[in-house]
Scaffold this motif. Structure first.
Motif, PDB file in Angstrom:
ATOM      1  N   ARG A 176      29.149  67.453  27.374  1.00 16.11           N
ATOM      2  CA  ARG A 176      28.065  68.419  27.151  1.00 16.11           C
ATOM      3  C   ARG A 176      27.555  68.964  28.481  1.00 16.11           C
ATOM      4  NH1 ARG A 176      26.232  64.312  23.534  1.00 16.11           N
ATOM      5  NH2 ARG A 176      24.366  63.903  24.773  1.00 16.11           N
ATOM      6  N   ARG A 177      27.408  68.069  29.466  1.00 17.63           N
ATOM      7  CA  ARG A 177      26.926  68.511  30.773  1.00 17.63           C
ATOM      8  C   ARG A 177      27.916  69.483  31.424  1.00 17.63           C
ATOM      9  NH1 ARG A 177      26.958  64.063  34.346  1.00 17.63           N
ATOM     10  NH2 ARG A 177      25.909  62.992  32.642  1.00 17.63           N
ATOM     11  N   GLN A 178      29.204  69.141  31.284  1.00 15.15           N
ATOM     12  CA  GLN A 178      30.258  69.994  31.822  1.00 15.15           C
ATOM     13  C   GLN A 178      30.192  71.402  31.227  1.00 15.15           C
ATOM     14  OE1 GLN A 178      33.810  67.722  31.058  1.00 15.15           O
ATOM     15  NE2 GLN A 178      34.976  68.897  32.561  1.00 15.15           N
ATOM     16  N   ALA A 179      29.975  71.465  29.903  1.00 16.50           N
ATOM     17  CA  ALA A 179      29.901  72.752  29.224  1.00 16.50           C
ATOM     18  C   ALA A 179      28.696  73.545  29.733  1.00 16.50           C
ATOM     19  CB  ALA A 179      29.813  72.543  27.709  1.00 16.50           C
ATOM     20  N   ARG A 180      27.584  72.853  29.890  1.00 13.71           N
ATOM     21  CA  ARG A 180      26.379  73.549  30.379  1.00 13.71           C
ATOM     22  C   ARG A 180      26.597  74.077  31.791  1.00 13.71           C
ATOM     23  NH1 ARG A 180      23.199  69.982  27.359  1.00 13.71           N
ATOM     24  NH2 ARG A 180      23.443  68.424  28.981  1.00 13.71           N
ATOM     25  N   LEU A 181      27.254  73.272  32.631  1.00 13.41           N
ATOM     26  CA  LEU A 181      27.545  73.714  34.000  1.00 13.41           C
ATOM     27  C   LEU A 181      28.435  74.950  34.001  1.00 13.41           C
ATOM     28  CD1 LEU A 181      28.076  70.313  35.872  1.00 13.41           C
ATOM     29  CD2 LEU A 181      26.258  72.005  36.273  1.00 13.41           C
ATOM     30  N   ALA A 182      29.298  75.053  32.969  1.00 14.52           N
ATOM     31  CA  ALA A 182      30.161  76.233  32.847  1.00 14.52           C
ATOM     32  C   ALA A 182      29.403  77.413  32.245  1.00 14.52           C
ATOM     33  CB  ALA A 182      31.386  75.892  31.996  1.00 14.52           C
ATOM     34  N   GLY A 183      28.120  77.214  31.982  1.00 15.40           N
ATOM     35  CA  GLY A 183      27.306  78.323  31.485  1.00 15.40           C
ATOM     36  C   GLY A 183      27.420  78.570  30.000  1.00 15.40           C
ATOM     37  N   VAL A 184      27.943  77.573  29.267  1.00 17.08           N
ATOM     38  CA  VAL A 184      28.108  77.731  27.826  1.00 17.08           C
ATOM     39  C   VAL A 184      26.955  77.022  27.117  1.00 17.08           C
ATOM     40  CG1 VAL A 184      29.677  77.367  25.889  1.00 17.08           C
ATOM     41  CG2 VAL A 184      30.601  77.706  28.184  1.00 17.08           C
ATOM     42  N   PRO A 185      26.249  77.714  26.190  1.00 21.48           N
ATOM     43  CA  PRO A 185      25.153  77.078  25.465  1.00 21.48           C
ATOM     44  C   PRO A 185      25.612  75.817  24.757  1.00 21.48           C
ATOM     45  CG  PRO A 185      25.175  79.434  25.038  1.00 21.48           C
ATOM     46  CD  PRO A 185      26.425  79.117  25.811  1.00 21.48           C
ATOM     47  N   THR A 186      24.893  74.737  24.941  1.00 22.33           N
ATOM     48  CA  THR A 186      25.282  73.442  24.405  1.00 22.33           C
ATOM     49  C   THR A 186      24.042  72.738  23.871  1.00 22.33           C
ATOM     50  OG1 THR A 186      26.981  73.336  26.111  1.00 22.33           O
ATOM     51  CG2 THR A 186      26.472  71.287  24.967  1.00 22.33           C
ATOM     52  N   ALA A 187      24.149  72.230  22.652  1.00 21.53           N
ATOM     53  CA  ALA A 187      23.020  71.521  22.067  1.00 21.53           C
ATOM     54  C   ALA A 187      23.133  70.032  22.368  1.00 21.53           C
ATOM     55  CB  ALA A 187      22.976  71.754  20.561  1.00 21.53           C
ATOM     56  N   GLU A 188      21.969  69.358  22.326  1.00 19.01           N
ATOM     57  CA  GLU A 188      21.970  67.910  22.566  1.00 19.01           C
ATOM     58  C   GLU A 188      22.319  67.134  21.303  1.00 19.01           C
ATOM     59  OE1 GLU A 188      21.586  65.593  25.273  1.00 19.01           O
ATOM     60  OE2 GLU A 188      22.356  67.495  26.035  1.00 19.01           O
TER      61      GLU A 188
END
Lengths: 339, 339
Positions: free
Chosen positions: A44-56
């Motif tokens: 999830r953190r990786q996706a957020r770092l890539a700028g992709v919206p990610t839910a917890e």
């Protein structure tokens, strides 16, 4: 494009490893409103770092979505399907990206989900796993199987439109059990052969020299033996009976080759290689006849039969549009006369 | 570089298909004095059109040459060896590029040619055949087996220098029978598996759909099934016993995989894939320890043993120089501790 009333499709991807992650990256790159979720916090953190919206939380990712893609390890998909179906409304389309289809399709039928769940399988992959290996263009030009149910054609059409327009995929409509028999030969047995070749080389007393002299035939023939073992095991176990049946066909042909070699019958051996070469030639240079076929929405049986016949014949769809009570498919079919 | 008294090496290539033709193009591109010949008139014309010197008769191509490479179909090599040996002087080095070695090495020994004939096998190829498919860079970085005889080390050293300096090949010294056992697993059995997979797909009632869903594993696993059949048949027949023995090892591993799958033993299946994956990992990322090793010219037994041991251990040579009665080899060897 299949759009919602406010003009923007809302999508979620649950399970964002190699395949789900590639789906997520593509949807995001194309400007769709997409949210990802994965049980792994680091992913999830990786996706957020890539700028992709990610839910917890999964429920937050899928709430109010029009379409949800289900990824993750094959054995987890039934539970994920139930969880996502419960957290979404009746109008939310669901599809998965798992590598076997019959068991999950039967499970969805038991749960009364066939109207909105369309089993799917994009025929693309990589030796590596995880979101870090994901690529937004992984599915461009790739075959992507969808398994329409008799009461699920509306969902099938919308997904076919999405996959062709957003992913540039070739949508192959196919019954779930047919899919499993086909991929046993098209993908699963090749994984067994690769494992056997690499494993025998590893065990051989000549191992070091074998790896030094490994030519293209060995490198290509063992490539998928480098795939993460658990992924391969899940895939094979999820399609056990079909894999073992297809393996019997392949070992029968192998026995013919070995028998001709053992008896020194060069002509018979050459004949078998001519036969094998025909499949290879068809694989690399197969032409397709293109047609546009339409059905009045509401005549589901004829449409379903035609779709499944197209896939069984090696054909695929490159477009699907619904206009004024009629569905239009752009279909590509290999000439029927292939030897 | 091994040069002659007048400072320029004179080379010929007899049989200029895919492999021989690639040898010819490389030698020509590097400015060596090289002449080609092929029994096929159209191939000779093709070579001339490419600006490569080509003789009309074999004897004219090989007359007064320092080195002759023998190419062409495997079953023709013994006759070609005799013909070229007869047409050249005792100081002319001979080597071949055939895919099996023990039978030709034994034939050369019977004919008393081991002092100047060094059996060879470059581990490179392509699905296509003929001079049109030849590439001057085909052997750059590729393993190139040479099989030195006890009385042929002088010839071996000169060829090793030529192959490393002109072709940028990794010279792998190896006994001829060891070579055949190794390539059975490293190249020949992969051709059998590819043929079996492609052949079974061609025969399957699901054939059309299988080819449509063919993923990377199927495409890679069948690639060499598209090789010209007669070339594959010659290769397999030329190494029959070793191929059948290696096939037994591979099918034993395949049986273990299938057995674990059949009994639903996921852990055992995963263990076998971990084992297979180790070979794959070694293939793509194997480190080498480099050393320079020297021998006084004249102590042939120690030199020969060291050379064959290097090849058997998966090592190769990147340079060979003879200076003042000493031969210096630059050797690369995988660490011995590989699991």
């Amino acid at each position: 494009m299949v759009l919602t009333a406010d003009g923007r499709l809302r999508v979620a991807v649950v399970g964002t490893g190699l395949i789900g992650g590639s789906v997520l990256l593509r949807l995001h790159a194309c400007g769709l409103d997409v949210t990802g979720w994965d049980p792994d916090e680091q992913t999830r953190r990786q996706a957020r770092l890539a700028g992709v919206p990610t839910a917890e939380r999964l429920v937050d990712a899928v709430a109010d979505r029009d379409v949800v893609f289900l990824g993750g390890p094959l054995p987890t998909l039934p539970a994920t399907l139930v969880e996502v179906a419960t957290a979404t409304g009746e109008e939310c389309l669901l599809t998965d990206v798992g590598s076997t289809k019959a068991a999950l399709a039967a499970f969805a039928a038991q749960r009364g989900l066939t109207r909105r769940f369309v089993p799917g399988h994009p025929m693309a992959g990589a030796d590596r796993a995880g979101l870090a290996a994901a690529l937004p263009d992984l599915f461009a030009g790739a075959s992507w199987v969808l398994c329409p149910a008799p009461d699920g054609l509306a969902a099938f059409r919308r997904l076919a439109t999405l996959l062709t327009e957003v992913f540039a995929a070739r949508v192959v409509p196919m019954a779930a059990d047919r899919h499993d028999a086909v991929v046993a030969l098209a993908s699963h047995v090749p994984h067994l052969l690769a494992g056997a070749l690499a494993g025998a080389a590893q065990r051989s007393p000549l191992s070091d020299a074998v790896l030094t002299l490994a030519a293209g035939s060995f490198r290509d023939g063992t490539r998928v033996a480098g795939t993460p073992p658990q992924r391969t095991v899940n895939m094979l176990r999820g399609n056990r009976d079909e894999v073992l049946a297809a393996l019997t066909e392949v070992t029968a042909f192998l026995d013919e080759l070995a028998g001709a070699l053992r008896s020194g019958d060069g002509d018979r051996l050459a004949d078998r290689y001519v036969e094998a070469g025909a499949a290879r030639a068809a694989l690399v240079g197969r032409p397709y006849d293109q047609q546009v076929r339409s059905f009045p929405v509401g005549e589901e049986r004829a449409e379903l039969d035609w779709l499944c016949g197209l896939g069984a014949a090696g054909g695929h769809l490159s477009a699907c549009q619904v206009r004024g009570g009629t569905v239009y498919y752009t279909a590509h079919r290999p000439p029927t006369a292939r030897a």
